[in-house]
Write an enzyme that holds these catalytic residues in place. Structure first.
Site, PDB file in Angstrom:
ATOM      1  N   LYS A 483      52.380  35.956  45.134  1.00  0.00           N
ATOM      2  CA  LYS A 483      51.637  36.419  45.930  1.00  0.00           C
ATOM      3  C   LYS A 483      50.640  35.947  46.889  1.00  0.00           C
ATOM      4  O   LYS A 483      49.999  34.620  45.853  1.00  0.00           O
ATOM      5  CB  LYS A 483      51.778  38.021  45.359  1.00  0.00           C
ATOM      6  CG  LYS A 483      50.427  37.892  44.128  1.00  0.00           C
ATOM      7  CD  LYS A 483      50.880  39.406  44.141  1.00  0.00           C
ATOM      8  CE  LYS A 483      49.688  39.930  42.773  1.00  0.00           C
ATOM      9  NZ  LYS A 483      49.726  41.121  42.270  1.00  0.00           N
ATOM     10  N   ARG A 582      48.803  53.751  39.094  1.00  0.00           N
ATOM     11  CA  ARG A 582      48.835  52.650  40.579  1.00  0.00           C
ATOM     12  C   ARG A 582      50.011  53.283  41.264  1.00  0.00           C
ATOM     13  O   ARG A 582      50.002  53.763  41.614  1.00  0.00           O
ATOM     14  CB  ARG A 582      48.793  51.193  40.273  1.00  0.00           C
ATOM     15  CG  ARG A 582      48.451  50.674  41.966  1.00  0.00           C
ATOM     16  CD  ARG A 582      47.429  49.776  41.387  1.00  0.00           C
ATOM     17  NE  ARG A 582      48.920  48.532  40.570  1.00  0.00           N
ATOM     18  CZ  ARG A 582      48.075  47.326  40.591  1.00  0.00           C
ATOM     19  NH1 ARG A 582      46.958  46.669  41.307  1.00  0.00           N
ATOM     20  NH2 ARG A 582      49.058  47.137  40.339  1.00  0.00           N
ATOM     21  N   TYR A 709      20.378  29.835  62.134  1.00  0.00           N
ATOM     22  CA  TYR A 709      20.741  31.043  63.269  1.00  0.00           C
ATOM     23  C   TYR A 709      19.837  32.173  62.207  1.00  0.00           C
ATOM     24  O   TYR A 709      19.102  32.828  61.405  1.00  0.00           O
ATOM     25  CB  TYR A 709      21.981  31.952  62.747  1.00  0.00           C
ATOM     26  CG  TYR A 709      22.639  31.358  64.333  1.00  0.00           C
ATOM     27  CD1 TYR A 709      22.919  31.120  65.270  1.00  0.00           C
ATOM     28  CD2 TYR A 709      24.102  31.185  63.577  1.00  0.00           C
ATOM     29  CE1 TYR A 709      23.417  30.846  66.380  1.00  0.00           C
ATOM     30  CE2 TYR A 709      25.382  30.530  64.294  1.00  0.00           C
ATOM     31  CZ  TYR A 709      24.802  29.905  65.513  1.00  0.00           C
ATOM     32  OH  TYR A 709      25.775  30.335  67.029  1.00  0.00           O
ATOM     33  N   MET A 758      29.799  30.117  61.582  1.00  0.00           N
ATOM     34  CA  MET A 758      31.205  30.504  61.277  1.00  0.00           C
ATOM     35  C   MET A 758      31.737  29.337  61.025  1.00  0.00           C
ATOM     36  O   MET A 758      32.706  28.906  60.385  1.00  0.00           O
ATOM     37  CB  MET A 758      32.040  30.816  62.707  1.00  0.00           C
ATOM     38  CG  MET A 758      33.179  30.915  62.833  1.00  0.00           C
ATOM     39  SD  MET A 758      33.667  31.068  64.485  1.00  0.00           S
ATOM     40  CE  MET A 758      32.847  33.043  64.801  1.00  0.00           C
TER      41      MET A 758
END
Length: 815
Positions: A483, A582, A709, A758
């Site tokens: 998954k 769950r 930054y 980024m």
């Protein structure tokens, strides 16, 4: 080898049913990787954990006409059978006879580390001095060694074979099969200590290989090894190598960069340059030099050969290509053995169309026609759609290749033709010698050009699965969880590999994940853990098997089954609630559930539950309560169903910590990726994932200046800063900037400085010697490890892996 069926049966005291006159030149043991059926027999190897006999049908379907087995199946009337009482003993006996009648010089290599690299280095140095045969890949086990020895043919003059053991009493069997003239003992370490009481017991076992050796070469820096060998083999020729001056072969100088390495070989001095000067490389170079001297190679030639050594790249890469192609890159080396290995790897993919780029084999001075006849025979059996040959010599034999074949003098000529970039929906194998630089083709064909890559080692996944299987009963099935894009590694690529290696089930979270796998040719049963109600029709259309955890889901899914016209009992999987709170049916719902199921046209394939805390020793009592609840409730449901579905509750940590509760199947997820909360188990697992990039630029930042930054990092001295092209868009969380996290360069940790951008981040490389632009940077693998990186991020390894951006190029390797 080259025997008739009758001769093989005589050598091994086996029985023949069928044609005794058939000629056998090769023995295959894995039906999945049979690359040639001509003069090939399939041996069904039975072990405590598995039976090769269940793959006989697959081998026959591939075209095999001779089966070696412990049992005869009369339904295959046109097949010749060699029947033996013990398949492993059969293989060993045949290999022993074959080796003892070959009359070749032989080198046997054993030890904890360095066996394979020394074997490959020796082969590089000796193939043009002697007609040489070697172990393929790392074939050195009780089965691998015999298969290696059976490769010897009448033209060979020298054999170089690895010999491995994993537990006591194995080496005596190995030495009985193979008794090398020259015995080489590499470094003794912790690699195989798990099954031995002590290092002393491991050494005692390893040196049994040298019982009949004339010369024994070993690392004399290990005093225990030195005393053991001298005590046991004092009458033989013993040669020690190592860093200590007491060794017969040792280094004279202190390895200053820019200066040649100087070696004392008894009274001689031999010097040569060495680009890599780490301890492991240097000690392997000493062992190599010593063997070459004992085989009569002159000093001048030894220096020449060491200078010409290529890095041993024992791996293949699979990369997502343009136009929906898969590119298999094996542009590291080329000989017949590595070609066979590449063709085996190719067979693990089920794309119907495939093409081959093949260069000539470098260094063939004679009998090139005979060589390329053998090469073309191997290639023709693969039925490639197109074959592209590169090189003047191989092009002369293009008529031997039956596929549509084009020839080129060099790689650039093929690039200029643009023929490769016209291929669509194929698997393209690039196989060539380094000289031809066909890695340039990979650069053209790959889909993503990003320098940042996620490298997934498929063999490591298989090792980790097999380790977990070793803890289980042979009959216990295994479901692999793929998954979330197989935890970020690539759902199709991992599923394809697992399917090839006979995984019993795959597990996905949502229907779309299962549909994607079906569309790409995955046929293994797939369980959908979270089927959404709008997707039930798709579940049925793509033959997926849903988890059913409530009456609402059961009713809605059954309505979809009726609407679809499905006329058989549809397979479903019942989830029980055992304490995780769950999803799942509770104990008071079981009577109604069994009654409802009896009225529906469905078949319960499995009953299962989830353990919430199997990785926590502090929660053992709770986990045992969950297991007791599952036993009680699943048994109750089975009693009322009237038949026995498969049961499973153990996850990866459950397999290792609660093995007695394995039931009929287990589920593996993070365990196959090499992660376990148990430190002892972790030692047995292999790292699967390597996240790597390169240094884009190195700058000197003056005292008091800022980096990145918001000026979050300011230097307190002139500092060497490297910028690397990976950032939070690639899955690196900003919280590990500003010296919280580290990356690895030259196996040294370097802190991340400033805010992570980024697409980039900056690291302090002040303390890294010889660092330069273009150097590899490890985000995680060995230093730091995946677990250490997850700790920087204050999360778990699952989240780290699933957060890696799709823009990061995935490369699938087999080492």
């Amino acid at each position: 080898m080259n025997y008739t069926v009758h001769q093989i049966a005589e050598i091994t005291n086996a029985q023949v049913i069928g044609d005794e006159k058939l000629l056998i030149k090769n023995i295959a043991f894995d039906s999945r990787i049979i690359y040639s059926t001509k003069n090939t027999a399939f041996i069904a190897i039975n072990t405590k954990k598995n039976s090769g006999e269940k793959f006989i049908e697959a081998a026959i379907d591939r075209g095999i006409g001779v089966i070696i087995s412990e049992h005869h199946d009369p339904q295959y009337e046109n097949v010749t059978w060699i029947i033996t009482s013990d398949s492993v003993a059969f293989l060993q006996k045949l290999a022993q006879y074959h080796f003892e009648n070959a009359h070749i010089k032989s080198v046997g290599i054993t030890g904890s580390n360095g066996k394979t690299i020394l074997k490959e280095w020796l082969y590089q140095c000796l193939w043009n001095e002697f007609k040489t045969v070697k172990s393929p890949k790392s074939f050195n086990s009780q089965i691998g060694l015999p298969l290696s020895l059976l490769q010897i043919n009448e033209s060979h003059e020298l054999g170089i074979f690895e010999v491995g053991i994993s537990k006591p009493d194995e080496m005596e069997k190995q030495e009985n099969i193979f008794h090398p003239q020259i015995g080489l003992l590499t470094h003794i370490g912790t690699a195989h200590l798990a099954n031995f009481k002590s290092e002393e017991q491991l050494i005692d076992e390893k040196i049994k290989l040298f019982k009949n050796s004339e010369i024994i070469i070993y690392n004399g820096d290990n005093l225990l090894v030195d005393s053991k060998i001298k005590e046991l083999y004092s009458t033989k020729k013993l040669i020690t190598y190592g860093f200590k001056e007491s060794n017969n072969v040792h280094f004279k100088n202190n390895f200053s960069r820019g200066k040649d390495v100087v070696v004392h070989y008894f009274s001689e001095q031999i010097s040569f340059p060495a680009n890599q000067r780490d301890e492991a490389t240097l000690i392997n170079a000493l062992a190599l030099l010593t063997v070459l001297k004992e085989l009569g190679i002159s000093n001048d030639k030894i220096i020449e050969k060491i200078n010409a050594l290529k890095a041993v790249e024992m791996r293949l890469e699979a990369i997502e290509g343009i136009k929906n192609n898969i590119v298999i890159n094996d542009s590291f080396n080329l000989d017949l053995d590595s070609l066979k290995t590449a063709l085996q790897f190719l067979n693990e993919y089920n794309k119907p169309k495939k093409s081959l780029v093949l260069t000539e084999i470098v260094g063939v001075n004679s009998n090139s026609k005979e060589l390329y006849e053998e090469v073309s025979e191997l290639v023709n059996e693969q039925k490639f759609d197109s074959v592209f040959l590169i090189g003047h010599e191989i092009s002369k034999y293009s008529e031997l290749f039956k596929s549509k074949t084009s020839t080129y003098i060099n790689t650039q000529e093929l690039i200029d033709s643009k023929h490769l970039t016209e291929i669509e929906n194929q698997i393209i194998l690039l196989k060539g010698a380094r000289k031809f630089e066909i890695e340039k083709l990979k650069d053209i064909l790959e889909l993503r050009k990003h320098d940042t890559v996620l490298e997934i080692n498929l063999n490591a996944i298989l090792h980790n699965i097999n380790y977990h299987k070793s803890l289980l009963k042979p009959s216990t099935k295994m479901m692999a969880m793929v998954k979330a894009n197989a935890y970020g590694l690539g759902s199709y690529e991992i599923s394809e590999f697992l399917q090839h290696h006979h995984i019993d089930y795959l597990g996905v979270a949502f229907v779309d994940e299962g549909v994607e796998l079906r569309k790409k040719g995955i046929t293994v049963p797939i369980v959908v853990m979270n089927p959404e109600q709008h997707s039930y029709e798709t579940v049925i259309a793509y033959n997926l098997e849903p988890e059913i955890y409530s009456f609402r889901v059961l009713e809605q899914f059954y309505e979809a089954v009726q609407k679809s016209g499905y006329d058989k009992k549809y397979p479903i999987h019942i989830k029980l609630e055992t304490g995780m709170h769950r999803l799942g049916f509770k104990d008071f719902e079981l009577d109604e559930l069994s009654s409802t199921l009896a009225q529906k046209n469905v078949k319960v394939k499995s009953i299962f539950s989830h353990l919430s805390s199997s990785d926590l020793s502090s929660e053992k009592e709770f986990t045992l309560h969950q297991l007791d609840t599952f036993e009680k409730n699943s048994s109750y449901l089975i009693k009322h169903l009237g038949y026995t579905p498969t049961r499973h509750i153990l996850n990866s940590s459950g397999i290792t910590n609660y093995t007695d509760y394995q039931y009929d199947m287990v589920r593996i997820g993070i365990g196959m990726l090499g992660e376990s909360p148990n430190s002892e188990i972790n030692k047995q697992l292999r790292s699967v994932v390597s996240f790597k990039t390169v240094i884009s630029q190195i700058s000197y930042v003056g005292n008091g200046e800022s980096v990145g930054y918001s000026r979050k990092f300011k230097t307190d001295h002139t500092t060497k800063i490297a910028t690397i092209p990976v950032g939070y868009a690639d899955g690196i969380p900003r919280l590990i900037g500003n010296q919280v996290g580290n990356v690895g360069i030259h196996k040294i940790l370097s802190p991340i400085v400033g805010n992570i951008c980024m697409d980039m981040m900056m690291i302090n490389v002040d303390h890294i010697p010889d660092v330069k632009e273009g150097d590899t940077v490890t985000v995680f693998n060995a230093k730091p490890t995946l677990k250490e990186f997850a700790d920087y991020c204050k999360t778990i390894t699952y989240e780290v892996l699933t957060s890696i951006s799709p823009r990061v190029k995935r490369i699938y390797v087999k080492d």
